[in-house]
Design a protein around this motif. Structure first.
Motif, PDB file in Angstrom:
ATOM      1  N   ASP A 113      25.165   7.623 -19.132  1.00 29.60           N
ATOM      2  CA  ASP A 113      26.304   6.859 -18.621  1.00 29.60           C
ATOM      3  C   ASP A 113      27.604   7.616 -18.853  1.00 29.60           C
ATOM      4  N   MET A 114      27.739   8.180 -20.047  1.00 31.10           N
ATOM      5  CA  MET A 114      28.953   8.930 -20.377  1.00 31.10           C
ATOM      6  C   MET A 114      29.097  10.148 -19.474  1.00 31.10           C
TER       7      MET A 114
ATOM      8  N   LYS B 154      27.836  10.579 -16.497  1.00 24.76           N
ATOM      9  CA  LYS B 154      28.167  10.125 -15.139  1.00 24.76           C
ATOM     10  C   LYS B 154      29.656   9.815 -15.018  1.00 24.76           C
ATOM     11  N   GLU B 155      30.221   9.160 -16.042  1.00 22.87           N
ATOM     12  CA  GLU B 155      31.646   8.843 -16.014  1.00 22.87           C
ATOM     13  C   GLU B 155      32.498  10.107 -16.038  1.00 22.87           C
TER      14      GLU B 155
ATOM     15  N   LYS C 267      32.282  11.634 -12.620  1.00 23.12           N
ATOM     16  CA  LYS C 267      33.088  10.849 -11.684  1.00 23.12           C
ATOM     17  C   LYS C 267      34.577  11.161 -11.858  1.00 23.12           C
ATOM     18  N   GLY C 268      35.005  11.272 -13.121  1.00 20.46           N
ATOM     19  CA  GLY C 268      36.399  11.607 -13.389  1.00 20.46           C
ATOM     20  C   GLY C 268      36.765  13.003 -12.886  1.00 20.46           C
TER      21      GLY C 268
ATOM     22  N   TYR D 273      37.920   8.886 -24.403  1.00 20.38           N
ATOM     23  CA  TYR D 273      36.799   8.128 -23.852  1.00 20.38           C
ATOM     24  C   TYR D 273      35.475   8.579 -24.476  1.00 20.38           C
TER      25      TYR D 273
ATOM     26  N   ARG E 123      33.131   6.212 -26.890  1.00 23.15           N
ATOM     27  CA  ARG E 123      31.740   5.885 -26.545  1.00 23.15           C
ATOM     28  C   ARG E 123      30.779   6.367 -27.616  1.00 23.15           C
TER      29      ARG E 123
END
Length: 103
Positions: A51-52, A54-55, A58-59, A90, A94
């Motif tokens: 998840d991290m 992917k974020e 995306k960023g 971030y 996380r």
């Protein structure tokens, strides 16, 4: 790890014995529990890391898009310093939440 058929391949008649059937059943339950425990142990951190990542991707893609728009229309460049700082916060946040120690 050998399968039950491999273990009893020379003595298939033993599989008909009540005690052996109970033992086989117990071993199968233990195998299922081991698999479930391994999944639970790795699932949380693995999913959190996926998840991290992917974020982060995306960023980065959003930054690339923003950079292209700025170049195309002649705007001032994005503030990469604050973006990188946000990204670091971030990731560290996380990691704390998920108890992932990255050093």
């Amino acid at each position: 790890m050998k399968s039950i058929r491999e273990i009893f391949r020379n003595n298939r008649d033993l599989l008909e014995e009540s005690e052996v059937q109970q033992l086989v059943s117990y071993c199968e339950e233990l195998q299922d529990e081991i698999i479930e425990l391994k999944f639970q142990k790795t699932e949380n951190k693995e999913l959190a890391l996926i998840d991290m990542i992917k974020e982060v991707i995306k960023g980065c893609e959003a930054l690339d898009k923003e950079q292209m728009e700025h170049e195309r229309f002649g705007y001032d460049a994005p503030d990469y310093k604050s973006t990188v700082s946000y990204l670091q916060r971030y990731i560290h946040s996380r990691c704390r939440e998920e108890k992932i120690w990255i050093g």
